[in-house]
Motif scaffolding. Structure first.
Motif, PDB file in Angstrom:
ATOM      1  N   ASN A 311      -1.462 -60.494   6.229  1.00 40.14           N
ATOM      2  CA  ASN A 311      -2.066 -61.110   7.412  1.00 40.14           C
ATOM      3  C   ASN A 311      -1.480 -60.590   8.723  1.00 40.14           C
ATOM      4  N   GLY A 312      -0.570 -59.639   8.614  1.00 44.88           N
ATOM      5  CA  GLY A 312       0.047 -59.131   9.830  1.00 44.88           C
ATOM      6  C   GLY A 312       1.548 -59.080   9.689  1.00 44.88           C
ATOM      7  N   GLU A 313       2.223 -60.061  10.285  1.00 44.74           N
ATOM      8  CA  GLU A 313       3.680 -60.052  10.292  1.00 44.74           C
ATOM      9  C   GLU A 313       4.208 -61.465  10.149  1.00 44.74           C
ATOM     10  N   GLY A 314       5.128 -61.660   9.209  1.00 45.65           N
ATOM     11  CA  GLY A 314       5.796 -62.931   9.030  1.00 45.65           C
ATOM     12  C   GLY A 314       7.291 -62.746   9.190  1.00 45.65           C
ATOM     13  N   SER A 315       8.047 -63.736   8.762  1.00 54.26           N
ATOM     14  CA  SER A 315       9.503 -63.632   8.857  1.00 54.26           C
ATOM     15  C   SER A 315      10.139 -64.491   7.785  1.00 54.26           C
ATOM     16  N   VAL A 316      11.376 -64.175   7.471  1.00 49.82           N
ATOM     17  CA  VAL A 316      12.155 -64.983   6.548  1.00 49.82           C
ATOM     18  C   VAL A 316      13.460 -65.351   7.246  1.00 49.82           C
ATOM     19  N   ALA A 317      13.763 -66.649   7.291  1.00 49.24           N
ATOM     20  CA  ALA A 317      15.002 -67.138   7.886  1.00 49.24           C
ATOM     21  C   ALA A 317      16.057 -67.250   6.788  1.00 49.24           C
ATOM     22  N   VAL A 318      17.267 -66.837   7.112  1.00 50.96           N
ATOM     23  CA  VAL A 318      18.330 -66.759   6.108  1.00 50.96           C
ATOM     24  C   VAL A 318      19.541 -67.538   6.589  1.00 50.96           C
ATOM     25  N   ASN A 319      20.099 -68.374   5.705  1.00 52.88           N
ATOM     26  CA  ASN A 319      21.347 -69.077   6.020  1.00 52.88           C
ATOM     27  C   ASN A 319      22.408 -68.708   4.991  1.00 52.88           C
ATOM     28  N   GLY A 320      23.441 -69.543   4.874  1.00 55.62           N
ATOM     29  CA  GLY A 320      24.569 -69.212   4.016  1.00 55.62           C
ATOM     30  C   GLY A 320      24.262 -69.146   2.541  1.00 55.62           C
ATOM     31  N   THR A 321      23.101 -69.634   2.125  1.00 57.53           N
ATOM     32  CA  THR A 321      22.753 -69.509   0.705  1.00 57.53           C
ATOM     33  C   THR A 321      22.519 -68.057   0.300  1.00 57.53           C
ATOM     34  N   ILE A 322      22.435 -67.154   1.279  1.00 57.10           N
ATOM     35  CA  ILE A 322      22.292 -65.744   0.921  1.00 57.10           C
ATOM     36  C   ILE A 322      23.520 -65.269   0.167  1.00 57.10           C
ATOM     37  N   LEU A 323      24.688 -65.884   0.414  1.00 57.52           N
ATOM     38  CA  LEU A 323      25.898 -65.515  -0.316  1.00 57.52           C
ATOM     39  C   LEU A 323      25.900 -66.086  -1.726  1.00 57.52           C
ATOM     40  N   ALA A 324      24.919 -66.927  -2.025  1.00 59.38           N
ATOM     41  CA  ALA A 324      24.675 -67.337  -3.406  1.00 59.38           C
ATOM     42  C   ALA A 324      23.618 -66.462  -4.045  1.00 59.38           C
ATOM     43  N   GLY A 325      22.932 -65.661  -3.233  1.00 60.28           N
ATOM     44  CA  GLY A 325      21.859 -64.805  -3.748  1.00 60.28           C
ATOM     45  C   GLY A 325      20.534 -65.520  -3.816  1.00 60.28           C
ATOM     46  N   GLU A 334       4.148 -64.507   3.032  1.00 64.91           N
ATOM     47  CA  GLU A 334       5.512 -63.986   2.930  1.00 64.91           C
ATOM     48  C   GLU A 334       5.975 -64.000   1.468  1.00 64.91           C
ATOM     49  N   TRP A 335       5.654 -65.078   0.774  1.00 65.37           N
ATOM     50  CA  TRP A 335       5.973 -65.215  -0.648  1.00 65.37           C
ATOM     51  C   TRP A 335       5.360 -64.062  -1.452  1.00 65.37           C
ATOM     52  N   ASP A 336       4.089 -63.790  -1.198  1.00 64.73           N
ATOM     53  CA  ASP A 336       3.402 -62.727  -1.928  1.00 64.73           C
ATOM     54  C   ASP A 336       3.990 -61.355  -1.600  1.00 64.73           C
ATOM     55  N   ALA A 337       4.260 -61.114  -0.318  1.00 65.80           N
ATOM     56  CA  ALA A 337       4.747 -59.801   0.104  1.00 65.80           C
ATOM     57  C   ALA A 337       6.104 -59.471  -0.516  1.00 65.80           C
ATOM     58  N   ILE A 338       6.984 -60.465  -0.585  1.00 64.05           N
ATOM     59  CA  ILE A 338       8.334 -60.204  -1.104  1.00 64.05           C
ATOM     60  C   ILE A 338       8.332 -60.130  -2.625  1.00 64.05           C
ATOM     61  N   ARG A 339       7.697 -61.084  -3.279  1.00 65.14           N
ATOM     62  CA  ARG A 339       7.759 -61.099  -4.748  1.00 65.14           C
ATOM     63  C   ARG A 339       6.954 -59.960  -5.370  1.00 65.14           C
ATOM     64  N   GLN A 340       5.954 -59.469  -4.665  1.00 69.79           N
ATOM     65  CA  GLN A 340       5.158 -58.358  -5.193  1.00 69.79           C
ATOM     66  C   GLN A 340       5.732 -56.989  -4.831  1.00 69.79           C
ATOM     67  N   GLY A 341       6.881 -57.006  -4.130  1.00 71.29           N
ATOM     68  CA  GLY A 341       7.575 -55.757  -3.855  1.00 71.29           C
ATOM     69  C   GLY A 341       7.124 -55.012  -2.629  1.00 71.29           C
ATOM     70  N   GLN A 342       6.240 -55.614  -1.815  1.00 76.74           N
ATOM     71  CA  GLN A 342       5.811 -54.945  -0.585  1.00 76.74           C
ATOM     72  C   GLN A 342       6.927 -54.958   0.457  1.00 76.74           C
ATOM     73  N   VAL A 343       7.843 -55.931   0.317  1.00 70.19           N
ATOM     74  CA  VAL A 343       9.026 -56.022   1.174  1.00 70.19           C
ATOM     75  C   VAL A 343      10.244 -55.901   0.270  1.00 70.19           C
ATOM     76  N   VAL A 344      11.184 -55.052   0.621  1.00 75.01           N
ATOM     77  CA  VAL A 344      12.379 -54.837  -0.185  1.00 75.01           C
ATOM     78  C   VAL A 344      13.495 -55.739   0.325  1.00 75.01           C
ATOM     79  N   ILE A 345      14.099 -56.507  -0.585  1.00 75.54           N
ATOM     80  CA  ILE A 345      15.138 -57.455  -0.199  1.00 75.54           C
ATOM     81  C   ILE A 345      16.302 -56.766   0.502  1.00 75.54           C
ATOM     82  N   ASP A 346      16.602 -55.519   0.126  1.00 67.77           N
ATOM     83  CA  ASP A 346      17.692 -54.774   0.775  1.00 67.77           C
ATOM     84  C   ASP A 346      17.458 -54.636   2.277  1.00 67.77           C
ATOM     85  N   GLU A 347      16.206 -54.414   2.670  1.00 69.78           N
ATOM     86  CA  GLU A 347      15.887 -54.250   4.087  1.00 69.78           C
ATOM     87  C   GLU A 347      16.039 -55.572   4.838  1.00 69.78           C
TER      88      GLU A 347
END
Length: 368
Positions: A311-325, A334-347
């Motif tokens: 749909n264009g551009e979304g965002s993901v907000a990240v807090n300290g749970t990122i250190l839990a993975g 956003e859910w579809d883009a990340i889980r389907q591999g269109q967005v790489v978690i490393d980036e």
């Protein structure tokens, strides 16, 4: 520190969670959960032939949660740099009606309230907030760390299940960290509840357990996983540490994170980075995580990462749970883009923190 409790801690939290959920004092929002994989990996030696040993990489697994209900959650106030009191809305920790579990370390001499998260997405999500108002952006103090560690230790001691009975604690500080309240508070999650459905429990483990693969060359007491895409620093916690040891570990990790971020921003010289007083307001945004085995820190330069979607551009907000993975999105695109591999978690991780490929950090002024 001995916690003076009438019942086992896990029972207190569990029974209060059920009663608060039943009364409507808290609103639980279920999530969809999937596992995504980083391009990074954990190095392991595997014997593929009888004559040679090859280095393999096990992909790092992250949890991705989808919770559309959180987009309807009442907006939370952001910590205001330099503010001594919350301004834009009532302080939810000042009088946590229906959510208070207990005072710690005891009812008569409490320094912290253990309260339930009013809008949890993970069952039994609890929060340690200071009874006296202290700022979220200030440095943590001995009592913050000691009470938190005591909760982690007691919870494990009360359970017979060594693998599943752990707690994960985290702290968000600064405008880029994902913090949403002004009063100082650390958050605590049962690892068992984070794991989700039974079918996914064997696959995922908290990221903090995977961070300590290699010592820094100039400061071997600090560990990291050099293959992960964002700068992070971790140290092992010795058995039964006192408040002084915990604070020394915290300060050592903070020094390193501060040096990394300041060098990335080219804001100051090495001499300036050694002048942390560990009192008053911290100079950087960061996430801190703790288990009974380790403490870790991640310097932050952005609260959100851009997510290209259909749909264009979304965002993901990240807090300290990122250190839990684990990370979470509220929109289906956003859910579809990340889980389907269109967005790489490393980036995503490189955008919210410091890309590890770019900078490893200067030596810290604090040595252990």
């Amino acid at each position: 520190m001995k916690l003076d409790l009438a019942e086992p801690l896990n029972r207190l939290v569990g029974s209060k969670y059920l009663s608060a959920k039943s009364s409507g004092s808290l609103v639980f929002s279920p999530t969809e959960l999937t596992i995504i994989y980083s391009r990074s990996g954990i190095p392991v030696i595997s014997s593929s032939t009888t004559t040679s040993m090859l280095l393999d990489l096990i992909p790092v697994q992250f949890q991705l949660r989808y919770c559309p209900a959180l987009s309807k959650k009442p907006g939370a106030s952001k910590p205001e740099s330099g503010a001594s009191q919350p301004k834009s809305k009532p302080d939810p920790f000042e009088n946590p009606k229906g959510l208070l579990v207990t005072r710690l370390p005891d009812q008569s001499h409490g320094t912290h309230n253990l309260v339930l998260n009013k809008y949890p997405v993970i069952p039994r999500h609890s929060i340690l907030s200071t009874i006296e108002f202290k700022k979220q952006t200030d440095f943590l103090e001995d009592q913050d760390l000691e009470v938190t560690y005591s909760c982690l230790q007691l919870w494990e001691a009360e359970s017979t299940d060594e693998v599943m009975s752990r707690l994960f604690a985290f702290f968000n500080s600064g405008e880029h960290s994902g913090a949403s309240q002004n009063r100082r508070h650390l958050q605590i999650l049962p690892v068992r509840d984070m794991m989700g459905p039974e079918s996914q429990k064997p696959e995922w483990k908290p990221l903090i357990d995977l961070l300590m693969t290699e010592p820094l060359p100039d400061q071997p007491s600090i560990l990291r996983n050099p293959l992960l895409p964002f700068c992070h620093y971790a140290m092992r916690i010795p058995p039964s540490p006192g408040a002084g040891i915990l604070n020394q570990i915290y300060q050592c990790l903070y020094d390193r994170a501060s040096s990394s971020l300041q060098s990335w921003n080219e804001e100051c010289s090495p001499e300036q980075t050694a002048l942390n007083s560990y009192a008053g307001e911290a100079s950087i945004s960061y996430n801190l995580a703790m288990t009974t085995q380790a403490m870790a820190i991640c310097p932050r330069r952005s609260e959100t990462a851009v997510v290209p979607t259909a749909n264009g551009e979304g965002s993901v907000a990240v807090n300290g749970t990122i250190l839990a993975g684990t990370l979470m999105v509220k929109e289906k695109s956003e859910w579809d883009a990340i889980r389907q591999g269109q967005v790489v978690i490393d980036e995503v991780l490189a955008e919210i923190g410091i890309p590890q490929s770019s900078y490893s950090g200067r030596p810290s002024s604090t040595r252990l």
